[in-house]
Write a protein that holds these residues in place. Structure first.
Motif, PDB file in Angstrom:
ATOM      1  N   CYS A 132      36.948  53.483  72.010  1.00 46.07           N
ATOM      2  CA  CYS A 132      36.539  52.397  71.107  1.00 46.07           C
ATOM      3  C   CYS A 132      37.573  52.200  70.003  1.00 46.07           C
ATOM      4  N   GLU A 167      28.938  56.935  65.364  1.00 45.13           N
ATOM      5  CA  GLU A 167      28.692  55.483  65.357  1.00 45.13           C
ATOM      6  C   GLU A 167      28.154  55.029  66.699  1.00 45.13           C
ATOM      7  N   GLU A 168      28.560  55.727  67.777  1.00 48.27           N
ATOM      8  CA  GLU A 168      28.256  55.274  69.136  1.00 48.27           C
ATOM      9  C   GLU A 168      26.806  55.580  69.502  1.00 48.27           C
ATOM     10  N   HIS A 405      35.561  50.583  75.169  1.00 44.39           N
ATOM     11  CA  HIS A 405      34.758  51.528  75.970  1.00 44.39           C
ATOM     12  C   HIS A 405      35.270  51.645  77.401  1.00 44.39           C
TER      13      HIS A 405
HETATM   14 ZN   LIG Z   1      32.174  51.640  70.482  1.00 41.80          ZN
END
Ligand SMILES: [Zn+2]
Ligand SMILES: [Zn+2]
Length: 441
Positions: A132, A167-168, A405
């Protein structure tokens, strides 16, 4: 008329000149910190860590900030990092980077590609990759930290740099907030972040006022029937038929119930039921992702899903109501319009209009919105990351570029990071001006 033309010509000449000078100045500052940021980038890219396991990553960022004179706290929301640099009276501005990588096995073939494998939280062996671009964000953030620390005459206020875990989809922003991010540390007047963009050429800075990323909910549905012999359907209620009707009926929510001017997505991404050709099962499970840009559309989508799922089951004479479980998903990320406008003007002035562009929203989701839900005006800028030649070839051939991703996502890191650092420094100086409080009349 003649006077007017002359006046305009002078104005344009002046504008072009000062623009060219600004570009040179910020570019020189960025070039000076880039080698250190690139070193950090290559290190982070080779050593990615999964959500809430970013111990080494956090330690690298904490050590870097301490070396620059920031007051650093670690372990905020498990692995989060907070670095504070006070520089006189003025606004508190938070700049956020994410720490985590993804369970993706890198296939880019780059000399510095990640070869890391680990066990995920379910004990499954996975490859790990910064797919990402959070490594781009962290190393740019550190370059910005360096420039801001060494040019304190050019801004006033409190700079709050945060390295956010998970964050994911892991709830890292919420974890930091629950651990006192806005109470143990100064509550920010503004929050800023950048995210790389796999749709744009490297170095293009994208801004957009209003919603830029979507609400996201996962909906899990179990449809109940009455199982039995596949050759005796009259003695059963077949949940596979109910599920099939339900999937088709769900398609009409976006197409028939939502205005074409309101973006919305209802995707049935998973459907599971049955074990064998001659058995009618007793239940079928569906999983949906539901996206929207406003609270009103989100509520409409979710209530329509409930209505349709229940009605299809009732129409088939199902023995009980389906179970519908909505998980607490992410909120749409809305760039504060006034803040966006102010920063966009500064970016165009410093970098020129060809590098700074209004870019459309994307129906993906980000937990940076958690800070904005608490009333902090927020701005996320997007930074194009695609190598120019690859971008031009894809535009020509119509081939799809690897998305974020993807195991093939390979940001053109030098121009991407240089644009990110420039964008961050310009934004922070705009929001924390050195002459704040001095009024010129
Ligand atoms: Zn991401
Ligand atoms: Zn991301």
């Amino acid at each position: 008329m003649k006077h007017l033309h002359l006046g305009l010509a002078w104005l344009l000449l002046f504008a072009t000149r000062s623009e060219a000078q600004s570009v040179a100045a910020i570019a020189t500052e960025v070039d000076a910190v880039y080698p250190q940021s690139e070193g950090l980038y290559l290190d982070l890219h080779r050593n990615p860590e999964l959500s809430f396991h970013e111990e080494k990553t956090a330690a690298k960022l904490a050590a870097g900030l301490r070396g620059l004179g920031y007051t650093v706290t670690t372990g905020v929301g498990h692995t989060g990092v907070v670095g504070i640099l006070k520089n006189g009276d003025g606004p508190v501005v938070m700049l956020r980077t994410e720490l985590d990588a993804l369970p993706v096995e890198e296939k880019t073939g780059l000399p510095y590609a990640s070869t890391v494998r680990t066990k995920d939280d379910n004990g499954v062996d996975v490859g790990v990759m910064h797919a990402c671009g959070h490594d781009v964000h962290m190393s740019s953030w550190m370059g910005t930290a360096r420039i801001m620390a060494s040019t304190r005459a050019r801004w006033r206020g409190t700079l709050m740099l945060i390295g956010q875990p998970a964050e994911e989809g892991g709830g890292g922003a919420r974890a930091m907030l629950a651990d006192g991010l806005f109470t143990r540390f100064p509550r920010p007047d503004y929050a800023v972040a950048v995210h790389d963009d796999a749709r744009d050429p490297a170095g293009i800075i994208g801004y957009h006022a209003g919603a830029i990323l979507s609400n996201a909910n996962t909906v899990k549905i179990t449809i109940y029937g009455r199982g039995g012999h596949g050759a005796r359907p009259e003695s059963t209620v077949d949940p596979i038929v109910i599920a099939a009707r339900t999937v088709l009926a769900l398609q009409t929510i976006v197409s028939r119930e939502i205005s074409p001017f309101d973006p919305a997505v209802v995707t049935v991404g998973s459907i599971h039921g049955g074990t064998k050709a001659n058995i009618i099962p007793s239940e079928v499970n569906l999983e949906l992702t539901v996206r929207s840009l406003t609270d009103a559309v989100r509520e409409h989508l979710l209530s329509a899903i409930h209505r349709i799922v229940n009605a299809e089951a009732a129409a088939a004479g199902a023995p009980r109501e389906p179970r519908v479980e909505v998980t607490d998903g992410g909120y749409a990320l809305v760039n504060d319009p006034a803040m966006t406008q102010r920063v966009a003007v500064a970016l165009v002035r410093e970098l020129g209009p060809e590098k700074v562009q209004d870019r459309p929203p994307e129906m993906v989701s980000e937990d940076f919105s958690e800070f904005q839900r608490l009333g902090v005006p927020t701005l996320m800028l997007r930074i194009g990351a695609v190598e120019r030649t690859k971008y031009d070839a894809a535009m020509k051939s119509g081939a799809a570029l690897p998305s974020l991703h993807s195991a093939l996502f390979a940001p053109d890191h030098e121009p991407t990071m240089k644009a990110a650092i420039a964008a961050e420094v310009i934004t922070l100086r705009e929001l924390m001006p050195a002459n704040a409080g001095i009024t010129s009349k």
